[in-house]
Design a protein around this motif. Structure first.
Motif, PDB file in Angstrom:
ATOM      1  N   LYS A   5       0.941  -1.056  -0.055  1.00 33.57           N
ATOM      2  CA  LYS A   5      -0.058  -0.056  -0.112  1.00 33.57           C
ATOM      3  C   LYS A   5       0.851   1.160   0.170  1.00 33.57           C
ATOM      4  O   LYS A   5       1.900   1.252   0.963  1.00 33.57           O
ATOM      5  CB  LYS A   5      -0.893   0.077   1.250  1.00 33.57           C
ATOM      6  CG  LYS A   5      -1.624   1.376   1.192  1.00 33.57           C
ATOM      7  CD  LYS A   5      -1.292   2.188   2.414  1.00 33.57           C
ATOM      8  CE  LYS A   5      -1.796   3.601   2.363  1.00 33.57           C
ATOM      9  NZ  LYS A   5      -1.494   4.289   3.361  1.00 33.57           N
ATOM     10  N   GLY A   7       0.762   5.418   0.422  1.00 32.92           N
ATOM     11  CA  GLY A   7       0.106   6.538   0.927  1.00 32.92           C
ATOM     12  C   GLY A   7      -0.122   7.680  -0.062  1.00 32.92           C
ATOM     13  O   GLY A   7       0.672   7.778  -0.979  1.00 32.92           O
ATOM     14  N   THR A   9       1.435  10.964   0.335  1.00 36.67           N
ATOM     15  CA  THR A   9       2.599  11.366  -0.278  1.00 36.67           C
ATOM     16  C   THR A   9       3.457  10.449  -1.121  1.00 36.67           C
ATOM     17  O   THR A   9       4.196  10.896  -2.069  1.00 36.67           O
ATOM     18  CB  THR A   9       3.661  11.834   0.943  1.00 36.67           C
ATOM     19  OG1 THR A   9       3.493  10.778   1.972  1.00 36.67           O
ATOM     20  CG2 THR A   9       3.274  12.958   1.444  1.00 36.67           C
ATOM     21  N   TRP A 216       3.652   1.292   2.613  1.00 32.75           N
ATOM     22  CA  TRP A 216       4.636   2.391   2.299  1.00 32.75           C
ATOM     23  C   TRP A 216       4.354   3.704   2.361  1.00 32.75           C
ATOM     24  O   TRP A 216       3.162   4.117   1.834  1.00 32.75           O
ATOM     25  CB  TRP A 216       5.191   2.175   0.471  1.00 32.75           C
ATOM     26  CG  TRP A 216       5.773   1.005   0.453  1.00 32.75           C
ATOM     27  CD1 TRP A 216       5.278  -0.641   0.165  1.00 32.75           C
ATOM     28  CD2 TRP A 216       7.048   0.496   0.265  1.00 32.75           C
ATOM     29  NE1 TRP A 216       6.196  -1.326   0.052  1.00 32.75           N
ATOM     30  CE2 TRP A 216       7.487  -0.630  -0.021  1.00 32.75           C
ATOM     31  CE3 TRP A 216       8.303   1.533  -0.017  1.00 32.75           C
ATOM     32  CZ2 TRP A 216       8.430  -1.407  -0.580  1.00 32.75           C
ATOM     33  CZ3 TRP A 216       9.622   0.991  -0.179  1.00 32.75           C
ATOM     34  CH2 TRP A 216       9.563  -0.327  -0.473  1.00 32.75           C
ATOM     35  N   ILE A 219       8.185   7.756   5.879  1.00 35.48           N
ATOM     36  CA  ILE A 219       9.057   7.575   6.940  1.00 35.48           C
ATOM     37  C   ILE A 219       9.525   6.140   7.192  1.00 35.48           C
ATOM     38  O   ILE A 219       8.526   5.233   6.882  1.00 35.48           O
ATOM     39  CB  ILE A 219       8.299   8.172   8.316  1.00 35.48           C
ATOM     40  CG1 ILE A 219       9.501   8.271   9.381  1.00 35.48           C
ATOM     41  CG2 ILE A 219       7.227   7.457   8.620  1.00 35.48           C
ATOM     42  CD1 ILE A 219       8.988   9.110  10.593  1.00 35.48           C
ATOM     43  N   MET A 222       7.862   2.629  12.111  1.00 33.60           N
ATOM     44  CA  MET A 222       7.277   3.289  13.383  1.00 33.60           C
ATOM     45  C   MET A 222       8.326   3.733  14.158  1.00 33.60           C
ATOM     46  O   MET A 222       9.202   3.196  14.616  1.00 33.60           O
ATOM     47  CB  MET A 222       6.485   2.127  14.036  1.00 33.60           C
ATOM     48  CG  MET A 222       5.802   2.435  15.535  1.00 33.60           C
ATOM     49  SD  MET A 222       4.272   3.412  15.090  1.00 33.60           S
ATOM     50  CE  MET A 222       3.077   2.478  14.703  1.00 33.60           C
ATOM     51  N   ARG A 228       6.501  14.243  14.725  1.00 28.25           N
ATOM     52  CA  ARG A 228       6.061  15.717  14.577  1.00 28.25           C
ATOM     53  C   ARG A 228       6.143  16.886  15.795  1.00 28.25           C
ATOM     54  O   ARG A 228       5.894  17.636  15.918  1.00 28.25           O
ATOM     55  CB  ARG A 228       4.271  15.682  14.423  1.00 28.25           C
ATOM     56  CG  ARG A 228       4.375  15.002  12.844  1.00 28.25           C
ATOM     57  CD  ARG A 228       2.675  14.708  12.476  1.00 28.25           C
ATOM     58  NE  ARG A 228       2.286  13.756  13.724  1.00 28.25           N
ATOM     59  CZ  ARG A 228       1.277  13.185  13.816  1.00 28.25           C
ATOM     60  NH1 ARG A 228       0.273  13.538  12.876  1.00 28.25           N
ATOM     61  NH2 ARG A 228       0.740  12.326  14.760  1.00 28.25           N
ATOM     62  N   ALA A 252      -0.389   7.048  16.916  1.00 32.46           N
ATOM     63  CA  ALA A 252       0.752   6.695  15.658  1.00 32.46           C
ATOM     64  C   ALA A 252      -0.026   6.990  14.538  1.00 32.46           C
ATOM     65  O   ALA A 252      -0.217   5.908  13.786  1.00 32.46           O
ATOM     66  CB  ALA A 252       1.612   5.695  15.922  1.00 32.46           C
ATOM     67  N   ILE A 254       1.036   6.889  11.479  1.00 34.56           N
ATOM     68  CA  ILE A 254       1.733   5.964  10.555  1.00 34.56           C
ATOM     69  C   ILE A 254       0.817   5.094  10.130  1.00 34.56           C
ATOM     70  O   ILE A 254       0.631   4.345   8.947  1.00 34.56           O
ATOM     71  CB  ILE A 254       3.118   5.484  10.719  1.00 34.56           C
ATOM     72  CG1 ILE A 254       3.836   4.854   9.538  1.00 34.56           C
ATOM     73  CG2 ILE A 254       3.251   4.722  12.087  1.00 34.56           C
ATOM     74  CD1 ILE A 254       5.247   4.738   9.799  1.00 34.56           C
TER      75      ILE A 254
HETATM   76  P1  ADP Z   1       0.219   8.061   4.298  1.00 35.47           P
HETATM   77  O1  ADP Z   1      -0.218   9.282   3.767  1.00 35.47           O
HETATM   78  O2  ADP Z   1       1.279   7.560   3.580  1.00 35.47           O
HETATM   79  O3  ADP Z   1      -0.965   7.031   4.805  1.00 35.47           O
HETATM   80  P2  ADP Z   1       0.570   9.271   6.808  1.00 35.47           P
HETATM   81  O4  ADP Z   1       0.511  10.855   6.878  1.00 35.47           O
HETATM   82  O5  ADP Z   1      -0.886   8.807   7.498  1.00 35.47           O
HETATM   83  O6  ADP Z   1       0.956   8.663   5.619  1.00 35.47           O
HETATM   84  O7  ADP Z   1       1.333   8.681   8.163  1.00 35.47           O
HETATM   85  C1  ADP Z   1       2.974   8.934   7.957  1.00 35.47           C
HETATM   86  C2  ADP Z   1       3.119   9.950   8.990  1.00 35.47           C
HETATM   87  O8  ADP Z   1       2.914   9.587  10.251  1.00 35.47           O
HETATM   88  C3  ADP Z   1       4.552  10.523   9.249  1.00 35.47           C
HETATM   89  O9  ADP Z   1       4.945  11.271   8.292  1.00 35.47           O
HETATM   90  C4  ADP Z   1       4.622  10.940  10.857  1.00 35.47           C
HETATM   91  O10 ADP Z   1       4.595  12.436  10.537  1.00 35.47           O
HETATM   92  C5  ADP Z   1       3.404  10.424  11.345  1.00 35.47           C
HETATM   93  N1  ADP Z   1       3.772   9.866  12.604  1.00 35.47           N
HETATM   94  C6  ADP Z   1       3.024   9.973  13.738  1.00 35.47           C
HETATM   95  N2  ADP Z   1       3.726   9.158  14.578  1.00 35.47           N
HETATM   96  C7  ADP Z   1       4.493   8.463  14.071  1.00 35.47           C
HETATM   97  C8  ADP Z   1       5.497   7.622  14.724  1.00 35.47           C
HETATM   98  N3  ADP Z   1       5.502   6.944  15.919  1.00 35.47           N
HETATM   99  N4  ADP Z   1       6.286   7.018  13.786  1.00 35.47           N
HETATM  100  C9  ADP Z   1       6.348   7.095  12.449  1.00 35.47           C
HETATM  101  N5  ADP Z   1       5.624   8.386  11.708  1.00 35.47           N
HETATM  102  C10 ADP Z   1       4.609   8.955  12.461  1.00 35.47           C
END
Ligand code: ADP
Ligand code: ASP
Ligand code: MG
Length: 442
Positions: A5, A7, A9, A216, A219, A222, A228, A252, A254
């Motif tokens: 998958k 996302g 970005t 995918w 970042i 986890m 942020r 979290a 992600i």
């Molecule tokens: P996508 O659009 O790929 O689904 P998301 O924005 O939903 O991505 O998730 C990725 C983001 O989650 C990261 O850019 C990061 O800022 C945030 N994030 C929050 N908590 C965590 C964490 N514990 N580990 C990694 N990323 C995290």
């Protein structure tokens, strides 16, 4: 077969789409795509204008979004033929969006509007792969992803329809499909809630018994704290399903909280990977427990704490049942609970029915409400016989007022309730003491 998958970005520009294409080419996997980043937010904004009967406001956003898409087309495709095809695809979706500015707008139309983002991203990627000579096939999510009358995914339906589609396209080099979108029990277009593409991936993984589900994103896995709000966080290499579920549920971002269960039930490993740094190891989520360690910290915002104090609680059987029944009557889930002999405190994140809940609770005692709170959740191997970790968590937070502490509900977490204003300090202090080995000063 794996499920991959990507996302928002990861498919957010022509360059990123090309990177994704390079990652997915050559393997006969199922690839789930989100909408290009920002698109679903724009579609939400368009819907808000349409609800407020402001078609001009909606048209303005539709036109701005369309311009971005036409720019992506110029940058993504090499040949005139594919540029034309992509323009036709985009014109089709945007003309459709424009039809909603003329009629009645309800929840039903909104869901159709929200579905256009994933239809566009998969359509564009499919054309790009075809231009590159890859025989990719799009499996339309609206033909197999379905929820039942309780708005829960219907695995029997999903399995049957998805297998049928896969059987019809055995010749494909790889399969693309839309995350997030589905049909509901009435056959209407619906979705799996914001961020729900992760859920799509694990639902597919479960019904095809995938070797692995890969999420995918932007970042490298986890991290041990929310990047942020905290500097110098680092990726956690391995998490147990339960640990990942706690972290996802408690903020979290992600990982969508619904994503873990289908994978866990079918014992399918979930790997979190970085599209911008594909060689990085990421995080592997499985039923293997990395023992004796605190793994990560997450925070859940917009929490309300409710305390019910009652002299009558002493020795009263059924008191907690009556309290919990009130929350159930108003369909409001409780996150944290702490009790004492004279009272009970609960937290909720949905304030819609708060006034009614408080009114009903007043039958049982004195009720007080604290708004603007945050749950800080520390996750790891926290079996009660392992000593010391609770002390280090509470000690790290000794200068921050703690409204509630919850431990022992599972073997995986300690949750603490603090004021929103203290969130960042709490997260940073915990990282410092738990992961950067700063000795506690007490
Ligand atoms: P996508 O659009 O790929 O689904 P998301 O924005 O939903 O991505 O998730 C990725 C983001 O989650 C990261 O850019 C990061 O800022 C945030 N994030 C929050 N908590 C965590 C964490 N514990 N580990 C990694 N990323 C995290
Ligand atoms: N595009 C949807 C959203 O932005 C679903 C997802 O990205 O997971 O919420
Ligand atoms: Mg996401």
């Amino acid at each position: 077969m794996k499920v991959l998958k990507f996302g928002g970005t990861s498919v957010g520009s022509a360059e990123r789409m090309r990177d994704v294409a390079n990652l997915i080419k050559g393997n006969r996997n199922i690839v789930v795509l989100s909408a290009m980043s920002g698109t679903t937010n724009s579609l939400v904004e368009i819907s808000e204008y349409l609800y407020r009967k402001n078609p001009d406001g909606a048209s303005e956003i539709i036109n701005k979004l369309a311009i971005k898409y036409y720019e992506h087309v110029e940058q993504l495709y090499r040949t005139f033929e594919y540029k034309q095809r992509a323009k036709e695809l985009i014109a089709h979706h945007f003309d459709y969006l424009r039809t909603f500015t003329k009629d009645l707008f309800t929840l039903f139309e909104e869901r159709v509007v929200l579905a256009q983002g994933e239809l566009l991203s998969t359509g564009m990627m499919n054309l790009y792969l075809n231009e590159e000579g890859v025989n990719s096939i799009t499996l339309p999510a609206l033909d197999y992803m379905r929820t039942n009358k309780n708005a829960e995914p219907d695995p029997v339906y999903i399995k049957e329809k998805l297998h049928k589609l896969l059987d019809e396209h055995k010749e494909a080099d790889l399969y693309l499909t839309q995350g997030y979108i589905c049909r509901n029990a009435y056959g209407e277009i619906d979705n799996l809630q914001r961020g729900g593409s992760d859920y799509t991936a694990s639902l597919i993984g479960a019904v095809i018994h995938a070797e692995e589900v890969q999420i995918w994103t932007d970042i490298d896995g986890m991290h041990n704290n929310d990047p942020r709000f905290v500097e110098n966080t680092s990726p956690v290499r391995q998490l147990h399903f339960e640990e990942a579920a706690e972290l996802a549920y408690f903020g979290a971002k992600i990982l969508h909280p619904t994503c873990i269960l289908p994978a866990k039930l079918n014992n399918i490993p979930v790997r979190l990977l970085n599209t911008m740094q594909p060689e990085a190891k990421g995080t592997l989520i499985s039923n293997v427990m990395d023992k004796g360690r605190i793994k990560a910290i997450a925070a859940k915002d917009n929490i309300t704490a409710i305390k019910i104090k009652s002299g009558r609680m002493l020795l009263a059987t059924g008191f907690l049942r009556k309290v919990f029944e009130i929350f159930e009557n108003y369909q409001t889930p409780i996150d944290m609970v702490t009790t004492s002999e004279v009272g009970v405190s609960c937290t909720i994140d949905n304030r819609k029915r708060l006034d009614e809940i408080v009114d009903d609770l007043k039958k049982f005692g004195t009720v007080s409400v604290d708004n603007d709170m945050v749950i800080i959740c520390v996750v790891g191997d926290m079996e009660w016989e392992n000593v010391g970790f609770e002390a280090s968590i509470v000690n790290a937070l000794k200068d921050i007022p703690l409204r509630m502490i919850s431990y022992g509900g599972s073997n995986y977490n300690v949750s603490l309730l603090v004021k929103s204003a203290d969130k960042q300090k709490a997260l940073q202090t915990l990282s410092k003491y738990l992961f950067h080995n700063k000795p506690s000063e007490s």
